[in-house]
Design an enzyme around this catalytic site. Structure first.
Site, PDB file in Angstrom:
ATOM      1  N   HIS A  29       0.849  -1.191   0.000  1.00  0.00           N
ATOM      2  CA  HIS A  29       0.000   0.000   0.000  1.00  0.00           C
ATOM      3  C   HIS A  29       0.889   1.247   0.000  1.00  0.00           C
ATOM      4  O   HIS A  29       2.096   1.169   0.234  1.00  0.00           O
ATOM      5  CB  HIS A  29      -0.930   0.016   1.224  1.00  0.00           C
ATOM      6  CG  HIS A  29      -0.204  -0.005   2.530  1.00  0.00           C
ATOM      7  ND1 HIS A  29      -0.101  -1.129   3.326  1.00  0.00           N
ATOM      8  CD2 HIS A  29       0.496   0.965   3.182  1.00  0.00           C
ATOM      9  CE1 HIS A  29       0.613  -0.846   4.394  1.00  0.00           C
ATOM     10  NE2 HIS A  29       1.001   0.411   4.330  1.00  0.00           N
TER      11      HIS A  29
HETATM   12  C1  T46 Z   1       2.584   0.527   7.019  1.00  0.00           C
HETATM   13  C2  T46 Z   1       3.419  -0.679   7.245  1.00  0.00           C
HETATM   14  C3  T46 Z   1       4.877  -0.366   7.408  1.00  0.00           C
HETATM   15  C4  T46 Z   1      -4.818  -0.761  13.207  1.00  0.00           C
HETATM   16  O1  T46 Z   1      -5.977  -0.986  13.594  1.00  0.00           O
HETATM   17  N1  T46 Z   1      -4.097   0.254  13.744  1.00  0.00           N
HETATM   18  C5  T46 Z   1      -2.829   0.555  13.348  1.00  0.00           C
HETATM   19  O2  T46 Z   1      -2.217   1.499  13.882  1.00  0.00           O
HETATM   20  C6  T46 Z   1      -2.243  -0.241  12.304  1.00  0.00           C
HETATM   21  C7  T46 Z   1      -0.832   0.049  11.814  1.00  0.00           C
HETATM   22  C8  T46 Z   1      -2.972  -1.257  11.775  1.00  0.00           C
HETATM   23  N2  T46 Z   1      -4.247  -1.523  12.233  1.00  0.00           N
HETATM   24  C9  T46 Z   1      -4.974  -2.665  11.666  1.00  0.00           C
HETATM   25  C10 T46 Z   1      -5.349  -2.544  10.195  1.00  0.00           C
HETATM   26  C11 T46 Z   1      -5.407  -3.977   9.735  1.00  0.00           C
HETATM   27  O3  T46 Z   1      -6.684  -4.513   9.997  1.00  0.00           O
HETATM   28  O4  T46 Z   1      -4.160  -3.815  11.763  1.00  0.00           O
HETATM   29  C12 T46 Z   1      -4.389  -4.678  10.650  1.00  0.00           C
HETATM   30  C13 T46 Z   1      -3.072  -5.009   9.939  1.00  0.00           C
HETATM   31  O5  T46 Z   1      -2.604  -3.825   9.261  1.00  0.00           O
HETATM   32  P1  T46 Z   1      -1.958  -3.861   7.788  1.00  0.00           P
HETATM   33  O6  T46 Z   1      -2.512  -4.990   7.031  1.00  0.00           O
HETATM   34  O7  T46 Z   1      -2.106  -2.486   7.217  1.00  0.00           O
HETATM   35  O8  T46 Z   1      -0.422  -4.165   8.131  1.00  0.00           O
HETATM   36  P2  T46 Z   1       0.833  -4.010   7.169  1.00  0.00           P
HETATM   37  O9  T46 Z   1       1.951  -4.738   7.814  1.00  0.00           O
HETATM   38  O10 T46 Z   1       0.493  -4.379   5.783  1.00  0.00           O
HETATM   39  O11 T46 Z   1       1.154  -2.421   7.176  1.00  0.00           O
HETATM   40  C14 T46 Z   1       1.556  -1.781   8.367  1.00  0.00           C
HETATM   41  C15 T46 Z   1       0.825  -0.449   8.522  1.00  0.00           C
HETATM   42  O12 T46 Z   1      -0.598  -0.682   8.528  1.00  0.00           O
HETATM   43  C16 T46 Z   1       1.150   0.497   7.396  1.00  0.00           C
HETATM   44  O13 T46 Z   1       0.668   1.795   7.685  1.00  0.00           O
HETATM   45  O14 T46 Z   1       3.040   1.490   6.390  1.00  0.00           O
HETATM   46  O15 T46 Z   1       2.959  -1.514   8.329  1.00  0.00           O
END
Ligand code: T46
Length: 141
Positions: A53
């Protein structure tokens, strides 16, 4: 490309390497934005890929205090990869970069200081939408 790798200040006693090191960050001095949120990713196995993303506004500071994680960044025209393979290395990541994180070692930990609170509407999770967004940014829209 709009990212910066920096060396995090750290202290290590060369006469006693077995004591380990201590790295430290001072808010608004070492990180170029006021931190609103900190999160970390733990327990991921080698070869896991996350991310996929870009953000619209959220600026982030990434570091890996344990293990190695490679971060691929894409600005819509070119791609670059950096390795977070040292606890004293930090990556300032501009929001508009598509990014993917690849776990190069089991259990590597990714820590992130973010400029904004969590807001799903700040994410662009579709690559084609991202390419269109990046194109508009380049055109200055
Ligand atoms: C990024 C990279 C480096 C929350 O509810 N609160 C939060 O502060 C975060 C970071 C995530 N979430 C939830 C959203 C999703 O349902 O946790 C779940 C997993 O998040 P995501 O799939 O976005 O995780 P990554 O590892 O793909 O990305 C994360 C960060 O979300 C993103 O901002 O830049 O790490």
């Amino acid at each position: 490309m709009n990212y910066k790798l920096i060396e995090i200040k750290h202290s290590q006693n060369k006469e006693h390497p077995e004591n380990g090191g201590l790295a430290f960050l001072e808010a608004e001095q070492d990180i170029p934005f006021p931190i609103k949120r900190i999160y970390w990713i733990y327990g991921a196995a080698k070869d896991v890929r996350r991310g996929f993303h870009a953000h619209k506004e959220n600026v982030q500071f990434l570091f890996c205090p344990f293990g190695r994680i490679d971060v691929m960044m894409d600005d819509g025209t070119t791609q670059e990869t950096v390795s977070l393979d040292d606890p004293a290395k930090g990556l300032i990541l501009s929001p508009e970069l598509w990014h993917e994180m690849l776990w190069m070692t089991d259990g590597a930990i990714l820590c992130v200081a973010a400029s904004d609170h969590y807001d799903e509407s700040d994410y662009i999770r579709d690559y084609d939408q991202f390419l269109e967004y990046a194109k508009q940014l380049r055109a200055g829209k």
